[in-house]
Every structure is written in C-alpha cells, then in structure tokens.
Design a protein around this motif. Structure first.
Motif, short mmCIF file in Angstrom:
data_model
loop_
_atom_site.label_atom_id
_atom_site.label_comp_id
_atom_site.label_asym_id
_atom_site.label_seq_id
_atom_site.Cartn_x
_atom_site.Cartn_y
_atom_site.Cartn_z
N VAL A 56 0.83 -1.21 0.00
CA VAL A 56 0.00 0.00 0.00
C VAL A 56 0.87 1.26 0.00
O VAL A 56 0.38 2.37 -0.18
CB VAL A 56 -0.94 -0.01 1.22
N ALA A 57 2.17 1.10 0.18
CA ALA A 57 3.07 2.25 0.23
C ALA A 57 3.06 3.06 -1.06
O ALA A 57 3.35 4.26 -1.05
CB ALA A 57 4.50 1.79 0.54
N LEU A 58 2.69 2.44 -2.18
CA LEU A 58 2.60 3.18 -3.44
C LEU A 58 1.59 4.32 -3.32
O LEU A 58 1.73 5.35 -3.98
CB LEU A 58 2.20 2.24 -4.58
N ASN A 272 -5.24 4.75 -8.89
CA ASN A 272 -5.17 6.18 -9.21
C ASN A 272 -3.85 6.79 -8.72
O ASN A 272 -3.83 7.69 -7.89
CB ASN A 272 -6.36 6.90 -8.57
N THR A 273 -2.75 6.28 -9.26
CA THR A 273 -1.43 6.74 -8.85
C THR A 273 -0.42 6.47 -9.96
O THR A 273 -0.49 5.43 -10.64
CB THR A 273 -0.97 6.02 -7.57
N SER A 274 0.50 7.40 -10.13
CA SER A 274 1.56 7.19 -11.13
C SER A 274 2.50 6.07 -10.72
O SER A 274 3.32 5.63 -11.53
CB SER A 274 2.35 8.49 -11.33
N ASN A 275 2.36 5.58 -9.51
CA ASN A 275 3.19 4.46 -9.07
C ASN A 275 2.83 3.16 -9.77
O ASN A 275 3.54 2.16 -9.60
CB ASN A 275 3.11 4.29 -7.55
N ILE A 276 1.72 3.13 -10.53
CA ILE A 276 1.45 1.92 -11.30
C ILE A 276 2.28 1.90 -12.59
O ILE A 276 2.42 0.84 -13.20
CB ILE A 276 -0.04 1.75 -11.64
N PHE A 277 2.83 3.05 -13.00
CA PHE A 277 3.57 3.10 -14.26
C PHE A 277 4.73 2.11 -14.30
O PHE A 277 4.92 1.42 -15.31
CB PHE A 277 4.09 4.52 -14.55
N PRO A 278 5.54 1.99 -13.24
CA PRO A 278 6.62 1.00 -13.28
C PRO A 278 6.11 -0.44 -13.29
O PRO A 278 6.87 -1.36 -13.62
CB PRO A 278 7.41 1.29 -12.00
N VAL A 279 4.84 -0.64 -12.92
CA VAL A 279 4.30 -2.00 -12.84
C VAL A 279 3.86 -2.49 -14.22
O VAL A 279 4.23 -3.59 -14.66
CB VAL A 279 3.12 -2.06 -11.85
N LYS A 314 8.89 17.14 -9.99
CA LYS A 314 9.03 17.24 -11.46
C LYS A 314 7.89 16.54 -12.20
O LYS A 314 8.07 16.02 -13.31
CB LYS A 314 10.37 16.65 -11.93
N LYS A 315 6.71 16.51 -11.61
CA LYS A 315 5.53 15.97 -12.27
C LYS A 315 4.29 16.56 -11.61
O LYS A 315 4.36 17.17 -10.55
CB LYS A 315 5.50 14.44 -12.18
N GLU A 316 3.14 16.38 -12.27
CA GLU A 316 1.90 16.93 -11.74
C GLU A 316 1.49 16.19 -10.45
O GLU A 316 1.72 14.98 -10.32
CB GLU A 316 0.78 16.80 -12.77
N PRO A 317 0.87 16.89 -9.52
CA PRO A 317 0.46 16.22 -8.28
C PRO A 317 -0.70 15.26 -8.51
O PRO A 317 -1.61 15.56 -9.27
CB PRO A 317 0.04 17.39 -7.38
N PRO A 318 -0.67 14.10 -7.86
CA PRO A 318 -1.76 13.14 -7.97
C PRO A 318 -2.85 13.41 -6.94
O PRO A 318 -2.69 14.19 -6.01
CB PRO A 318 -1.06 11.81 -7.67
N GLN A 319 -3.96 12.72 -7.13
CA GLN A 319 -5.12 12.90 -6.26
C GLN A 319 -4.79 12.62 -4.80
O GLN A 319 -5.22 13.37 -3.90
CB GLN A 319 -6.26 11.98 -6.71
N PHE A 320 -4.04 11.56 -4.51
CA PHE A 320 -3.79 11.20 -3.11
C PHE A 320 -2.98 12.27 -2.39
O PHE A 320 -3.18 12.51 -1.20
CB PHE A 320 -3.10 9.83 -3.03
#
Length: 405
Positions: A56-58, A272-279, A314-320
């Motif tokens: 859940v740390a993502l 709903n997170t850019s942390n899924i991109f590496p996945v 260096k990127k747009e802020p996410p919802q969380f």
C-alpha cells in the motif's frame, strides 16, 4: 454537531493518512494531574499516519508528500495565527493492525488533536472507532468505501465516496467507444474498498444496459492473474473494469494486454497513482480512472500546491497528495477559527479535540479539490469530478494522467 450519527459495526476496509496534534515526544498527562495544554511546546503537531511500507506504500508515499507540502505552506503563512504546526509521521503499513497501532500511538503517546487517515478504507473500519471512542477527530483522506462517515461522531472524510466518483469513468468509456456491449469485472475480494467499489461499478454497468459477462476475484497480494484473465477474455469483453490496488491492479493490466486484450480498461481508485507506471509500463497506456482532483482546479491554494509539488517532484500532483494536503488544511483552517475566540495552545487537549471536531464540520473550505464542506455526519460535499486517461511515453518508463474534456 449532530450527535445522533449512526455507528456501523467494525468491518474490514481499504485506504488512509493521519493528522495528529502532538505537543511533545511524550506529553502525557500524569495520574491525577490536569490535562496538558495543546501547545505546551509552542507548536501544534499534526500526525500523519499512512502506509509508508507494504504494497500500500505506493499510495501512502503520495500522501506523505502532500502532507509535507501542506506543513511548509501553512507554516510559511504563520501556522495557527502565529503558532507553527508540526507533522508527526506514523507508518500504518498495509493491514488493520498497523493502522490500529499507529492510531493508538498518536492518541495515547503523541496526544493527537486530530487524525488524517488511514490510507485504506479496510484500515479505517478497524482504526477509526478507536479514535472515535477517544473523541479524537479523524479526517479520511482516501477512504471512499460506503459507511466511513457513519463509523462515529468524530469521523469525517475529504475523499468523495465511490458511489459518486466511480460511475463517471464508465460514462467516459462509453463516450470513447459507444459500441461497448460486454463488460468483464475484476476485484480484490480481500479488500473492503475494492468490494465496495465493484458493487458500484457492477450496478453502473447494469444501469447503462450493458452485459456483465463475468466477475473475476483475486487477492491484493496476487501477482499471477493468468487464470482469471484468460477466463474473462474467452468471453470477448469490450470493456474491463478493475478494482484493486496499484501493484496487483497494475500487474493485472499488464497481463490482460500481454494476453491480447485491446479494449478499454477502467481502473478503480486504488490504481489512481503514477506508481502503477513501473508496474505495467507501456501497457498502462489508455487506462481510464475517475478523479476527485484536477491539477487545473482554478484557485490560488491549488496553484501554490501544484507549483510546490512540481518543483519538488518534477511531475503533476496526484489525487492522493491533493487529498492529504486538503486533510491537513481542514484541520489548520478549523484551528484558526477556534483560535480567534480562545488560544488553542492554552486549551486542555481533550477540550480542543471536541471543539475542533465541531468546528471542522461547520466550515467551508477553498482547497486544491475546489470548494468543499461537510454534512453534519462528516461526509464531504464536493462539486467537481473528472476522468483521466493514462498516456505513457514511447519508452514506456514515464507517463501522465491526461484529463478528458
């Protein structure tokens, strides 16, 4: 404040951050002594209890980022009418016991004035009742499952319920492809939020007169989805909807694409997170996700939040991150209002907690999420919602959420 709010039984759920107002490392009240004032050490400490470890740390890492930006922003503006705020971080990890431990620590050792958290609704159903019994106000920054505000009189949320947000992505998918007829649904059966969200998605599918061809279950700890994905794709769906978390959801997206699925995919709030991109890398491209936040929200505080986030990450802020910032803002703004009539630093902490809970429910706030307020029960009142589509760079390593018009 409405003191007749219904209380739901404690069940399991999923998503969280925690704001606590601590006054020292161990500012306890001695046996038989008077309660310590909230600002004894010259600060109002706000604890942030989110999932900094586990799968859940993502999500939790994004919440910490938003909370820290809020700390600097409000202190640069004078804190609570001259009294600085100070964040105290606690890791809730990814399960219920982690959230319970973090809440107990912040309430009993940290002497919190309020809690923003936890990350998961699953955790909130177990940990929020502890704060409610202690009469410590809780603001859920990412707890969107049904029943969160009903946990108790001291529980509110700045995360809009899934019943409001989720249907928007299905409607957006139909605009992109009006020929959608058959829908396959996947959800994490061990996660209370995902179970709540999939019910909304499934009802929306029926309301749109679409055919629900299969419902496939998985665990948030799963990494291999070949069996479920193959079974679903044999039914030739035009749309796939996934309710899970970033790691499992991202892997499911990747494996669906690797098996040849080319249709639209909707991800739930847990993706709903850019942390899924590496996945899922390049295979994340095109996934639709409903949003309760847009970086384009036209107000000064969102501009300041966005500028600070972009400058640091260096990127747009996410919802969380935006919701965590907003949770802290609600506490700060409410504390400022209380401070106008009596210095909050001089109040006994139990009195401050009760007064803070009453004040935050009464306020109206201009936040990165737009204009918000609360119902007497603690439910967020929010006007604007969005849908974004993931657009990955050609190399598949980076991407962004592109908001649909």
């Amino acid at each position: 404040m409405n003191m007749t709010r219904r209380r739901f039984p404690i069940v399991l759920s999923t998503l969280a951050v925690m704001v606590t107002a601590c006054t020292s490392a161990n500012p306890g009240t001695s046996t038989g002594g008077a309660p310590q004032a909230a600002g004894t050490n010259g600060t109002i400490a706000i604890g942030v209890g989110v999932a900094q470890t586990s799968n859940v740390a993502l999500l939790g890492q994004e919440q910490v980022a938003g909370a820290k930006i809020a700390e600097k922003y409000f202190n640069d503006k004078g804190g609570i009418n001259g009294t600085p705020i100070r964040l105290v971080l606690q890791d809730t990890a990814g399960d219920e016991q982690g959230a319970i431990n973090a809440f107990q620590s912040l309430i009993n050792q940290g002497k919190v004035a309020g809690i923003v958290g936890p990350t998961l609704s699953q955790q909130a159903f177990s940990a929020d009742p502890i704060a409610d019994r202690a009469k410590v106000p809780v603001i859920g920054p990412s707890n969107t499952a049904k029943g969160i505000p009903q946990i108790g009189d001291f529980v509110a949320r700045v995360s809009a319920p899934v019943t409001v947000v989720a249907p928007n992505s299905v409607k957006a998918a139909l605009k992109l492809n009006p020929n959608i007829k058959k829908v396959a649904v996947f959800y994490a059966q061990n996660d209370a939020f995902s179970k709540s969200e999939t019910e909304v998605f499934q009802q929306t599918v029926k309301d749109q007169n679409l055919e629900l061809v299969t419902v496939q279950k998985f665990q948030t700890t799963d990494t291999d989805f070949q069996t479920q994905a193959t079974a679903a794709l044999n039914l030739k769906p035009d749309l796939v909807i996934i309710s899970g978390l970033a790691a499992d959801g991202g892997n499911l997206v990747r494996q669906l694409r690797e098996l040849g699925y080319q249709g639209l995919i909707i991800g739930g709030n847990g993706l709903n997170t850019s942390n899924i991109f590496p996945v899922c890398k390049a295979l994340c491209d095109g996934v639709l996700i409903a949003q309760a936040y847009s970086p384009e929200t036209p107000n000064d505080i969102n501009k300041a939040f966005r500028d600070a986030y972009v400058a640091q990450y260096k990127k747009e802020p996410p919802q969380f991150s935006a919701q965590a910032f907003t949770g802290i803002q609600v506490f700060v703004d409410a504390l400022k209002e209380l401070d106008k009539t009596a210095k909050v630093t001089q109040k006994p902490l139990p009195d401050l907690r009760v007064a803070l809970n009453q004040q935050l429910l009464q306020g109206k706030y201009t936040t990165p999420l737009g204009e918000i307020s609360f119902t007497p029960e603690g439910e967020i009142v929010q006007k604007d919602f969005y849908v974004a589509q993931i657009k990955m760079d050609p190399d598949g390593n980076n991407g962004k959420f592109t908001f649909l018009k």
